[in-house]
Design a protein around this motif. Structure first.
Motif, PDB file in Angstrom:
ATOM      1  N   ASN A 291       2.968  -7.986  -0.734  1.00  0.00           N
ATOM      2  CA  ASN A 291       3.990  -6.713  -1.606  1.00  0.00           C
ATOM      3  C   ASN A 291       3.248  -5.315  -2.176  1.00  0.00           C
ATOM      4  N   VAL A 292       4.388  -4.648  -2.068  1.00  0.00           N
ATOM      5  CA  VAL A 292       3.656  -3.428  -2.051  1.00  0.00           C
ATOM      6  C   VAL A 292       4.264  -2.851  -3.235  1.00  0.00           C
ATOM      7  N   THR A 293       4.569  -3.258  -3.926  1.00  0.00           N
ATOM      8  CA  THR A 293       4.927  -3.449  -5.010  1.00  0.00           C
ATOM      9  C   THR A 293       3.752  -4.561  -6.205  1.00  0.00           C
ATOM     10  N   GLU A 294       2.401  -5.234  -6.251  1.00  0.00           N
ATOM     11  CA  GLU A 294       2.747  -6.346  -6.614  1.00  0.00           C
ATOM     12  C   GLU A 294       2.380  -6.061  -7.853  1.00  0.00           C
ATOM     13  N   ASP A 295       2.226  -4.939  -8.505  1.00  0.00           N
ATOM     14  CA  ASP A 295       2.220  -4.693 -10.242  1.00  0.00           C
ATOM     15  C   ASP A 295       3.548  -5.344 -10.751  1.00  0.00           C
ATOM     16  N   ALA A 296       4.824  -4.830  -9.778  1.00  0.00           N
ATOM     17  CA  ALA A 296       6.062  -5.390 -10.232  1.00  0.00           C
ATOM     18  C   ALA A 296       5.602  -6.955 -10.529  1.00  0.00           C
ATOM     19  N   ARG A 333       7.563   3.559  -1.583  1.00  0.00           N
ATOM     20  CA  ARG A 333       6.799   2.305  -1.095  1.00  0.00           C
ATOM     21  C   ARG A 333       7.450   2.021  -2.581  1.00  0.00           C
ATOM     22  N   TRP A 334       7.627   2.489  -3.564  1.00  0.00           N
ATOM     23  CA  TRP A 334       7.621   1.633  -5.350  1.00  0.00           C
ATOM     24  C   TRP A 334       9.061   0.893  -5.150  1.00  0.00           C
ATOM     25  N   TYR A 335      10.058   1.701  -4.072  1.00  0.00           N
ATOM     26  CA  TYR A 335      11.482   1.586  -4.194  1.00  0.00           C
ATOM     27  C   TYR A 335      11.691   0.421  -2.752  1.00  0.00           C
ATOM     28  N   LYS A 336      10.630   0.055  -1.914  1.00  0.00           N
ATOM     29  CA  LYS A 336      10.491  -0.578  -0.854  1.00  0.00           C
ATOM     30  C   LYS A 336      10.186  -2.036  -2.089  1.00  0.00           C
ATOM     31  N   GLY A 337       9.131  -1.996  -2.594  1.00  0.00           N
ATOM     32  CA  GLY A 337       8.249  -2.716  -2.936  1.00  0.00           C
ATOM     33  C   GLY A 337       9.135  -3.451  -4.516  1.00  0.00           C
ATOM     34  N   TYR A 338      10.325  -2.594  -5.348  1.00  0.00           N
ATOM     35  CA  TYR A 338      10.655  -3.360  -6.289  1.00  0.00           C
ATOM     36  C   TYR A 338      12.550  -4.372  -5.143  1.00  0.00           C
ATOM     37  N   LEU A 339      12.910  -3.949  -4.189  1.00  0.00           N
ATOM     38  CA  LEU A 339      13.423  -4.535  -3.345  1.00  0.00           C
ATOM     39  C   LEU A 339      12.651  -5.589  -3.464  1.00  0.00           C
ATOM     40  N   GLN A 340      11.556  -5.491  -2.633  1.00  0.00           N
ATOM     41  CA  GLN A 340      10.755  -6.893  -2.331  1.00  0.00           C
ATOM     42  C   GLN A 340      10.905  -8.082  -3.041  1.00  0.00           C
ATOM     43  N   VAL A 462      12.484  -2.646   7.829  1.00  0.00           N
ATOM     44  CA  VAL A 462      11.533  -1.975  10.199  1.00  0.00           C
ATOM     45  C   VAL A 462      10.432  -2.344   9.383  1.00  0.00           C
ATOM     46  N   ARG A 463       9.706  -1.740   8.396  1.00  0.00           N
ATOM     47  CA  ARG A 463       7.989  -2.085   8.352  1.00  0.00           C
ATOM     48  C   ARG A 463       7.625  -2.324   6.553  1.00  0.00           C
ATOM     49  N   PRO A 464       8.306  -3.380   6.331  1.00  0.00           N
ATOM     50  CA  PRO A 464       8.638  -4.014   4.656  1.00  0.00           C
ATOM     51  C   PRO A 464       6.679  -4.086   4.215  1.00  0.00           C
ATOM     52  N   SER A 465       5.809  -4.436   5.298  1.00  0.00           N
ATOM     53  CA  SER A 465       4.601  -4.703   4.604  1.00  0.00           C
ATOM     54  C   SER A 465       4.056  -3.697   4.617  1.00  0.00           C
ATOM     55  N   TYR A 466       3.789  -2.380   4.837  1.00  0.00           N
ATOM     56  CA  TYR A 466       3.685  -1.168   5.114  1.00  0.00           C
ATOM     57  C   TYR A 466       2.736  -0.195   3.876  1.00  0.00           C
ATOM     58  N   TRP A 467       1.921  -0.287   3.579  1.00  0.00           N
ATOM     59  CA  TRP A 467       2.139   0.111   2.475  1.00  0.00           C
ATOM     60  C   TRP A 467       0.956   1.425   3.079  1.00  0.00           C
ATOM     61  N   GLU A 468       2.059   2.811   2.191  1.00  0.00           N
ATOM     62  CA  GLU A 468       2.138   4.001   2.358  1.00  0.00           C
ATOM     63  C   GLU A 468       1.170   4.861   1.760  1.00  0.00           C
ATOM     64  N   LYS A 469      -0.366   4.898   1.512  1.00  0.00           N
ATOM     65  CA  LYS A 469      -1.119   5.685   1.041  1.00  0.00           C
ATOM     66  C   LYS A 469      -0.932   6.954  -0.076  1.00  0.00           C
TER      67      LYS A 469
END
Lengths: 497, 566
Positions: A291-296, A333-340, A462-469
């Motif tokens: 999950n790219v927003t592991e905190d949420a 990345r945050w928005y992707k993570g929220y949806l995840q 398309v790239r769900p777990s890609y973490w954009e630094k």
């Protein structure tokens, strides 16, 4: 100075646990799969119905879609107002006075672990020592684990050059996919010995008394499982974007999060400064490396397991993104993570409803999934509104029968006005009166958010777990780095199995 | 504790909620009773109030229901609030014709306004019996009772002004941004009721700017920032309301400031009614007399408040002075320049001003409760209670300063020269003896709108299909309000009004309802299109019926049957 390179089997086991632990023990809680079968089926059926409707009864379908979206906007608007009002009472933010924090005797303090994951940040690692060194906590009860990727030689060398000594320890995470912060934290957890765990980013400047304050709070309220400290930006005056970001954070951490916490609704945690009881973290399964927003995600998972979170008035200073492109990367990345996180949280709807309650679930969904979806559809509807203003074409009139029209108009006009006004109030309540211009220009910020939301939704598919630094150190605080190019966007393909 | 349950806080204000709501309900019911007696029993209905009910009816039940039918000449909030009531009462048009939705709204608004004044005093933790006495002097004042009972927009306006005063007073003590936000929102809503709130907005902005600048402890730059932010918070809502309202007005009618410039607006009405009359000096004197007519001790009260403020160095009197004073000052200034009428009701804010200022005479006791006090908060009041002599003095102030207003107002409100719109109600309700000429005038006022109801009944009896009677709403609103078949009318807010007026026969219009082409009637749309239609039918219609009007200031209607072109 010590590095970790013990026997070959130990790090492997720890790594495997870090990457796959959650997924194996509780597959439904992991974002390794983005959509579970029933979710995929539901989405496909909905898409099919939509297409069929557009072909067979286009007029009615358009009206239904527009009405549904208008309802969503209206609900989001109402919910934000309610949250704001709930967070009005400043007793929802937990405070610990300086005297009370210092009163605790050193022997009375529990063992504390601070995780500091860093990747590709050779330039900020030096400041780390200074900032965390200021923490007022006895060294024999504190351990600071600096988690670096083993193949990130630049950062490792910079860290070693800066001199890492007790209570700090360097932990080298063996290279493995997914290359994410939560995986590193999970790995570091295997070596943690503290009763309480927290995370800081490499460039964070926490309040020196924060750890003590957290201890006092945990003792005061044994039912608390997690404490989120307030994040704020020290470079809010740098430019308009940092002003916007600072105002947004101010609103979030002073009103919305305390409002959520006071109602015992799920609290999406911030990226750092979340203080967790170690046993709670272990029971909940650690962080989700996919999950790219592991905190949420962790915040939601804690709530689903019935744990409580509180918000602490203790500031950790961070650096706001001052570059628009970088900001869009971070925000998408945050928005992707929220949806995840939302998709994962709703996988077992009955259980979730039972633990969190209907209103909490609705609040969580509207806040986490509703924000990016609404942000993305904003662009479409602003365009529609603009075209309508110019010529009132009949094609648009068809989609907006009177009730839908007034609903949409209310959320468009009143919703946006209220949103802007609450930004003003939040800034003023926090004493950030210098953010006045930024607050008034917030509608431009919404345009940026809309772009980021579109990008986030696209990446989710398309790239769900890609973490954009996110590039840090752009605040000009560190003069040595002028002219260096820091593009860390290397392709790191992830294949969630 | 289960999920979703809000943290229980021991908020002392919550404890008195039931107590307050009971008071409000009792007051509202009493005001509604008075209103029903006035409109049904005594036949006193004010045109502006009835026209707002009619506007609400246009929005919902005309041939072409749409929100913009509300009209842009007067600000929309009163009509908007009446919409649900009109919807409910639609099947009893006699209720609408007697302005009942308006009465309900103004009654509830006025009782809430009195509640807010009580709240302002209670925030300062002064004795509750004394609060009841002060508020009774406001709630029972004949002018307040009348305007609670007649459906005019003064009641809603006083409610929002009371909210502004309360918020401003709280903010000056608590430095809590939410009190400031309350002021801002109160101003914005007040603007949507009456545009006088713009003057209050300016006054409040000045007070807020001065207060923040003076009490922020920081560098000059930070103080300037803080001042700018606080002024923005107070002014942003009303500025937004003004811009949005003007924008909507412009988009819909092409006229951004319709309230002032349109043919139905203030300027035109003034000109066609013969202007404000008299010279400026007379007008200035008259304005003072109007204030004294409502609150004879008002200048004494203001002087006492000024002295009190100087002696005790506490700015508690400032919010009331600024808010209500701005309204009074603005109206006085407009009247002085001849831009508006010298109606007694424009001075109504003198009453809550007097009440609130007297309420400030008792010093603040105890701790002001604030949810999120700011850095410059000074929540502490006096620790010791009131001395006996001070207590007696404060009761003497209520009796000596506020009671005269309540006792004298019935006399002053019965004089037509001062209370042009109120004397009929006062004389008929209180049975005050008057000269025969005045008695005749009162009886004429009591008959007002009876003719319009007769016209409506005549048309209803004919069971006409939709769109059969074309009329402008300048005077015709009263007919449409009383009719049980509002769809039979073609009114200016209908999208095809102009075309139907141009060629009534082709649009199946059967009747034209016309008014004399003199005075305000010259702006009537039908008279504009057919200038001689009232006199001789203008080749467009044949006279069917004439309705001599038994009321005062209302025209004699002539109903012309449309002459078909064949």
């Amino acid at each position: 100075m010590s590095t970790r390179d013990g026997a070959a089997s130990e790090p492997d086991a720890a790594l495997v646990e870090a990457v796959d632990g959650l997924r194996r023990r509780d597959p439904l809680a992991s974002a390794a799969t983005v959509f579970v079968p029933w979710q995929t089926r539901t989405l496909l059926v909905a898409a099919a119905l939509l297409i069929a409707g557009l072909v067979v009864v286009p007029g009615a379908t358009v009206v239904i879609v527009t009405a549904a979206v208008a309802l969503l906007y209206l609900a989001t608007m109402v919910q934000r107002v309610l949250l704001f009002v709930a967070g009005l009472d400043d007793r929802t933010i937990l405070t610990v006075s300086e005297a009370e924090a210092r009163r605790l005797a050193d022997d009375d303090l529990p063992r504390y672990t601070v995780l500091v994951p860093a990747y590709g940040e050779p330039e900020v690692i030096g400041q780390l020592l200074e900032h965390l060194g200021a923490l007022e906590y006895p060294a024999d009860r504190l351990e600071i684990l600096v988690l670096l990727e083993a193949d990130d030689t630049a950062t490792v060398e910079a860290a070693q050059a800066a001199g890492v000594e007790s209570p700090m320890r360097l932990i080298l995470v063996p290279p493995a996919e997914p290359r994410t912060k939560p995986k590193a934290c999970n790995y570091g957890m295997q070596f943690a010995t503290g009763e309480i765990i927290t995370i800081y980013d490499a460039e964070d400047i926490p309040d020196p008394l924060q750890l003590r304050r957290a201890v006092v709070l945990f003792r005061r309220d044994p039912g608390l499982a997690c404490i989120q400290a307030r994040l704020a930006f020290h470079n809010s005056d740098q430019n308009l974007l940092t002003g916007w970001f600072a105002a947004e954070y101010g609103l979030w951490f002073r009103y919305l999060l305390p409002g959520l916490a006071s109602r015992r609704w799920p609290v999406p945690l911030g990226g750092t400064s979340n203080h967790l009881q170690a046993k709670v973290l272990a029971e909940a399964g650690g962080w989700d490396p996919y999950n790219v927003t592991e905190d949420a995600d962790l915040g939601l998972r804690l709530a689903r397991r019935g744990y409580r979170t509180g918000v602490l008035e203790s500031i950790t200073w961070e650096e706001a993104n001052s570059d628009a492109i970088n900001w869009i990367r971070q925000r998408s990345r945050w928005y992707k993570g929220y949806l995840q996180s939302c998709l994962v949280a709703l996988r077992r709807p009955k259980d979730t409803l039972r633990v969190i309650g209907l209103r909490g679930t609705i609040a969580m969904t509207l806040l986490l999934a509703g924000t990016p979806v609404a942000a993305a559809s904003n662009l479409i509807f602003w365009l529609v509104a603009f075209i309508w203003l110019l010529g009132q074409p009949a094609a648009i009139a068809v989609a907006y029968p009177a009730p839908v029209y007034y609903m949409a108009l209310t959320s468009f006009v009143i919703g946006n006005v209220l949103a802007l006004y609450s930004t003003l109030l939040g800034a003023r309540a926090g004493g950030d009166s210098n953010l006045l211009m930024a607050c008034l220009l917030t509608p431009l910020y919404w345009i940026l958010m809309a772009i980021a939301a579109l990008k986030g939704i696209w990446q989710l598919l398309v790239r769900p777990s890609y973490w954009e630094k996110t590039v840090h150190g752009l605040d000009g605080m560190d003069g040595e780095r002028a002219g260096q190019d820091h593009d860390h966007e290397s392709e790191r393909a992830v294949s969630p199995s | 504790m289960s999920a979703g349950q809000l943290l229980r806080t021991d908020d002392p204000i919550r404890a008195v909620r039931v107590y307050r709501m009971t008071w409000a309900a009792v007051m509202a019911v009493c005001y509604i009773a008075v209103g029903l007696w006035l409109s049904h029993g005594k036949g006193v209905i004010l045109g502006d109030a009835l026209s707002r009910v009619a506007d609400a009816r246009f929005v919902l039940f005309s041939r072409d229901p749409h929100l913009a039918a509300m009209g842009f000449v007067f600000t929309p909030l009163t009509t908007f609030v009446e919409l649900p009531l009109v919807a409910v009462m639609e099947h009893w048009p006699s209720l609408l014709a007697h302005d009942v939705p308006g009465i309900v709204v103004s009654a509830i608004a006025m009782s809430l306004a009195v509640l807010q004044i009580a709240g302002t005093l209670r925030d300062r933790r002064v004795g509750s019996r004394w609060i009841v006495a002060v508020c009774a002097m406001v709630a029972l004042h004949p002018m307040i009772v009348f305007y609670a009972a007649n459906g005019m927009s003064e009641a809603l306006f006083l409610l929002f002004m009371a909210i502004c005063t309360r918020g401003l007073l709280r903010w000056m003590a608590s430095d809590d941004v939410h009190d400031l936000a309350l002021v801002g929102i109160g101003l914005a809503l007040g603007f949507l009721v009456r545009y006088d709130a713009l003057a209050v907005g300016i006054g409040s902005a000045v007070v807020v700017a001065g207060t923040t600048l003076w009490r922020t402890r920081s560098t000059l730059r930070m103080r300037a920032h803080a001042m700018a932010m606080d002024v923005a918070i107070v002014v942003a809502p009303i500025a937004t309301a003004f811009l949005l309202w003007s924008a909507v007005s412009w988009l819909t009618t092409g006229d951004a400031l319709a309230q002032f410039t349109s043919d139905y607006g203030n300027t035109t009405i003034l000109a066609l009614s013969g202007g404000s009359g008299h010279d400026p000096l007379y007008r200035a004197g008259f304005e003072i007399i109007e204030w004294l007519a409502l609150e004879p001790m008002i200048f004494v009260i203001i002087a006492v408040a000024a002295v009190w403020t100087a002696v005790r160095r506490v700015p508690d009197a400032l919010p009331a002075l600024v808010v209500y004073g701005a309204v009074l000052g603005f109206q006085a200034f407009s009247y002085f320049r001849g831009d508006t009428f010298g109606f007694l009701r424009f001075a109504i804010t003198a009453i809550p001003l007097a009440g609130t200022l007297v309420g400030m005479l008792r010093p603040r006791q105890g701790l002001l409760f604030s949810r999120r006090a700011g850095p410059a908060a000074r929540l502490q009041g006096a620790d010791h209670g009131l001395s006996r002599s001070r207590r007696l003095a404060s009761w003497a102030a209520v009796v000596g300063l506020l009671l005269p207003g309540v006792l004298i107002a019935p006399v002053t409100m019965s004089k037509p020269q001062i209370a042009n719109q109120e004397y009929a109600a006062t004389i008929s309700v209180l049975g005050i003896p008057a000269s025969p000429r005045i008695r005749l005038a009162v009886e004429a006022q009591q008959r007002t709108f009876r003719t319009e109801r007769d016209v409506a009944r005549y048309l209803d009896d004919q069971q006409l299909p939709a769109g059969s009677v074309i009329t402008d709403t300048l005077f015709g609103y009263a007919v449409v309000a009383a009719s049980s078949n509002p769809r039979q009318f073609v009114i200016p807010s209908d999208s095809d009004f102009v075309n139907a007026l141009n060629d009534p026969a082709a649009h199946h219009v059967r009747y034209l309802l016309t008014v004399p082409d003199s005075g305000r009637g010259t702006t009537d749309a039908i008279n504009r299109r057919y200038p001689t239609i009232y006199a001789n039918g203008a080749d467009a219609g044949i006279l069917e019926l004439e309705f001599p009007n038994s009321g005062s200031d209302q025209p004699a209607y002539r109903l012309y049957r449309v002459r078909s072109t064949a």
